[in-house]
Design an enzyme around this catalytic site. Structure first.
Site, PDB file in Angstrom:
ATOM      1  N   LYS A 213       0.832  -1.204   0.000  1.00  7.42           N
ATOM      2  CA  LYS A 213       0.000   0.000   0.000  1.00  7.42           C
ATOM      3  C   LYS A 213       0.870   1.258   0.000  1.00  7.42           C
ATOM      4  CE  LYS A 213      -1.547   2.348   3.400  1.00  7.42           C
ATOM      5  NZ  LYS A 213      -2.171   2.869   4.627  1.00  7.42           N
ATOM      6  N   ASP A 231      -6.359   0.923   0.868  1.00 10.79           N
ATOM      7  CA  ASP A 231      -6.455   1.298   2.283  1.00 10.79           C
ATOM      8  C   ASP A 231      -7.818   0.861   2.818  1.00 10.79           C
ATOM      9  OD1 ASP A 231      -8.247   3.092   1.216  1.00 10.79           O
ATOM     10  OD2 ASP A 231      -7.450   4.828   2.290  1.00 10.79           O
TER      11      ASP A 231
END
Length: 342
Positions: A213, A231
């Site tokens: 991420k 996320d």
């Protein structure tokens, strides 16, 4: 004798007549008895009591027919304008078309979508992204000005006093673990990459505290390399939209990435995250104010009344400041206040 016989003759005749008439009268009585039930039969057949149920039946039927109409009206009032409900299974082609249409409509809604972390170079973005775990971008943006002023480079951060570093980032939460990550990745950048943030995924994920991420955020926004940022908001929305049923971030990234051209990945991430923060909240989505409600299989999980839904909108959509202290020039909202400001 003749007179006596003469006198008895009529009596005998009367007796004979009575004997003859007796069976006739008996027959008449029997006939009358038999006819009596005939008169009573129509009375029995007359369904006085049965008529009431027959008349009542249409009323009950009418009431039953009226019930669904009332239910339909109530349902329409609650869900209007309702999308497909229940949501029908889709073919792969239909899913791709719907997903891309959602992306297009989000692009029209948020033409100013951008990363909501303040940064001026790849190192600042890397640090800010690590700090953003388990907190808001707003809180990170309020902390980083003092942090970057004190430790502007990987070399400076690697040589920082751990307690001083912890004190600076404490408002973001989990400050001890985050401090160790910042010290570790800064030392790795200094020792392995000459103090420069690498622009390859495999190099970025080798740094302490950096996962896919964080790497995709840095690649997409600091180097222009397409990447999907999975996320909390992105993960929640793509499953509400049934783009995937996976929950593991790596699997979500792979499945969603297959629905879109690679060139769209970075901006897709910004749009989905923007929508998740402003409209499609975790606990109470503002369904009645959602621009893509007609494309959402989960419509109705949140508030469907338009006026009530508007009150749930956040940041610039709700008429309040955004998360960045230094937002882009095209941002329609107002900047966030600095740390400690009211």
């Amino acid at each position: 004798m003749d007179s006596a016989l003469g006198e008895q003759g009529p009596k005998a005749q009367d007796d004979d007549a009575q004997k003859t008439s007796a069976p006739k009268k008996a027959a008449a009585k029997k006939t009358a008895v038999k006819k009596t039930p005939v008169k009573k039969t129509p009375v029995k057949k007359t369904p006085v009591k049965k008529t009431a149920p027959k008349k009542a039946a249409p009323k009950e039927t009418a009431a039953k027919k009226a019930a669904p109409k009332k239910t339909a009206v109530r349902g329409a009032a609650k869900t209007a304008p309702a999308p497909l409900k229940p949501w029908k299974p889709e073919t792969r082609t239909a899913l791709v078309r719907r997903a891309r249409r959602i992306n297009r409509e989000l692009a029209e809604t948020y033409p100013y979508a951008h990363p909501e972390l303040d940064f001026e170079n790849p190192f600042q973005l890397l640090v800010a992204t690590v700090l953003s775990a388990q907190t808001t971008d707003l809180r990170v943006n309020q902390v980083t000005p003092a942090l970057f002023a004190k430790f502007p480079t990987p070399e400076d951060t690697a040589a920082a006093d751990p307690e001083e570093l912890e004190e600076l980032i404490k408002p973001t939460g989990f400050f001890r673990a985050k401090s160790r990550s910042l010290l570790g990745l800064s030392a790795a950048l200094r020792d392995r990459f000459d103090g420069t943030v690498p622009d390859r995924l495999e190099d970025l994920v080798s740094l302490p505290g950096v996962g896919r991420k964080t790497a995709n955020v840095v690649l997409g926004n600091a180097f222009g390399v397409p990447g999907i940022t999975v996320d909390t908001h992105f993960n929640r929305l793509v499953r509400r939209w049934r783009w995937t049923t996976e929950e593991d971030p790596d699997k979500v990234e792979k499945e969603v990435g297959e629905l879109f051209p690679k060139s769209e990945w970075t901006m897709l991430s910004h749009r989905v995250i923007f929508h998740g923060r402003r409209v499609c909240h975790s606990r109470r989505p503002a369904c009645g104010a959602c621009p893509i409600a007609h494309l959402c299989p989960s419509y109705g999980e949140g508030e469907t009344d338009p006026e009530k839904a508007k009150k749930l909108l956040k940041y610039e959509m709700g008429g309040r400041p955004g998360q960045r202290l230094k937002p882009p020039a095209d941002y329609p909202g107002t900047p966030a206040p600095p740390l400690g400001a009211q």
